[in-house]
Design a protein around this motif. Structure first.
Motif: not given
Lengths: 263, 245
Positions: A108-110, A144-146, A148-150, A152-153, A158
């Motif tokens: 979860p922290w990456r 693609a485009g995700f 930098r998402s966490w 949990h997002e 996905m």
């Protein structure tokens, strides 16, 4: 179509992964007078290079345990007898297998990209090479485009694709997938399976072992289906999937899975 | 309400101001002494801030050692827990003997108070690592070293920060107590001077100030902790317009 998935490992031996006479026993409820539970009994499995093998069986038959043993993970508290696992020698060094858990295991922290790089980091891959390959795979996996998402997002589908990407990235020759889409809803699961069938995961000198309880999933994805019986798990059927028409194979599998049911 | 009750009570009962001054007088005193308190506040805050920093670093380092080496966990952890049975105030005279009257003994005392909650919270978080994550790393061929760097250490951060929040509430109090015993400047010194002059109103000003500063320090640490763990912030979907599968 899946050039970025290719690894540089040539098929050095025909056998990718093999185990014979594997018996796994779990201790009985922590009490000495309670007999242990035999999860797997005298199980043998051979996977050749280039093969996509599905292991199906009812819930609790020990198919996940089998996959863990193949991955070199000792199931906690279990006694493993027999069944020395032979593995393909990984030309890149390190273990030959990469295991993907049932739950995605994302940290979860990456963010998504660093999560995808966990496997590469363990394999000691060059940072820049891994980064480049990861970005290509993000495209291919529809992420693609995700980057930098966490975690949990991300949606369930996905997250599972990201976990699969993390497992593929180090380029280990044998992929061990434990119900990768088991936790998803039926529609997403169908979509994921159709997508996975087009990935050619077992190509380029690799091999895949997929554990599932879904016969249709097994028929869609695998070249060969191995059926485990109810506990204690034994191999009751080893069926190559015919290229043309899987209706008969489907009936045979369902009969093997539930010998007392039906007519 | 409380303040009004206090004001009315003091005026009706006729208590002398050197026992309990009414809040209106405390407020007046606060305005009077405010310009003089600057250096004292700076001293106390420096001690508390440095002590908190040292305590957090030492606490986290010890937690890492305890998690990484079972031998350390078996020998050092009980010993460290034992040191916490001695109130740090009792240790203060020793520290002053060893480290003098300056900044150092106060920083050490604050650090001694602050490191323990950080240590306990971090050790707990590291031992309660999600089995799912540990297995994932092992299933990819990860060694114990990978487990530590990829899973255990990052998993301990939110716990350690929780401990730091607790420590932040103790830090200024610990610094003030250390100043009672020996010091040339600081809020503790100010309180001691006021006590000798029976200036209860000034003591009450200091008490209120300690409370306000502790609150501010807590908010600061809390804010930093949030910045350090951005994944724990529930955030809105970052890219609207895309339908995730």
């Amino acid at each position: 179509m899946t050039t970025s998935l290719s690894t540089e490992s040539p098929a050095t031996s025909d056998l990718a992964l093999g185990v014979a006479g594997l018996t796994v026993t779990f201790p009985g409820a922590g009490r000495r007078d309670v007999p242990g539970v035999v999860a797997l009994q005298d199980v043998g499995l051979q996977v050749r290079v280039g093969e996509f093998v599905a292991v199906v069986g009812p819930s609790g038959c020990g198919k996940s345990t089998l996959l863990r043993v193949l991955a070199g993970l000792t199931p906690t508290g279990a006694t493993v007898t027999g069944g020395a696992v032979t593995r393909l020698v990984n030309p890149a060094g390190g273990p030959a297998t990469a295991w993907m858990p049932q739950r995605d295991g994302l940290l979860p922290w990456r963010r998504a990209l660093p999560n995808a790089l966990v496997g590469a980091r363990i394999a000691g891959m060059d940072r820049a090479v891994a980064d480049e390959r990861a970005r290509a795979l993000f495209d291919e996996f529809g992420l693609a485009g995700f980057e930098r998402s966490w975690p949990h997002e991300l949606s369930g589908g996905m997250r599972q694709r990201l976990a699969l990407l993390r497992t593929c990235l180090p380029g280990r020759p044998v992929l061990l997938l434990d119900e990768p889409f088991g936790a998803l809803d039926a529609i997403t699961r169908r979509r994921m399976n159709a997508w996975l069938a087009g990935l050619d995961l077992a190509g380029h000198g690799r091999a895949v072992v997929l554990v599932t309880h879904d016969v249709d999933e097994a028929l869609l994805l695998a070249d060969r289906v191995v059926v485990l019986s109810d506990r204690p798990g034994r191999v009751v059927l080893d069926l190559p999937v015919p290229r043309d028409g899987t209706q008969d194979a489907r009936r045979t599998l369902l009969d093997a899975l539930d010998p007392h049911g039906g007519s | 309400m409380l303040l009004v009750g206090w004001e009315v009570g003091v005026r009706l009962s006729g208590l002398p101001a050197f026992v309990l001054p009414p809040p209106s007088q405390v407020a007046r005193t606060a305005v009077e002494v405010a310009p003089l308190l600057g250096p004292d506040v700076v001293t106390t805050l420096t001690e508390a801030g440095l002590g908190l920093l040292v305590g957090a670093v030492v606490g986290l380092l010890l937690a890492v050692l305890i998690a990484a080496f079972p031998l350390v966990a078996d020998t050092v952890y009980p010993l460290v827990t034992l040191t916490q049975t001695v109130p740090t105030v009792v240790l203060a005279p020793l520290l002053i003997l060893w480290a003098g009257f300056g900044l150092l003994p106060k920083v050490v005392l604050v650090a001694l108070t602050a490191f323990f909650p950080v240590l306990v919270a971090a050790v707990t978080a590291m031992s309660a690592v999600d089995a799912e994550h540990a297995e994932m790393v092992a299933g990819l061929g990860g060694t114990r070293r990978h487990q530590f760097w990829l899973v255990q250490l990052p998993a301990s951060v939110p716990g350690a920060l929780g401990g730091l929040r607790v420590a932040a509430t103790y830090a200024i109090g610990a610094a003030v107590v250390a100043e009672y015993l020996a010091g040339q400047s600081g809020l503790g010194v100010f309180v001691q001077r006021s006590r000798k002059g029976y200036e209860v109103d000034q003591i009450l000003v200091a008490v209120a100030l300690v409370a306000v500063l502790t609150g501010l320090l807590f908010l600061l640490v809390d804010g930093l902790a949030r910045l350090a763990t951005p994944w724990q912030r529930p955030s809105l979907p970052s890219r609207p317009g895309r339908t995730p599968l």
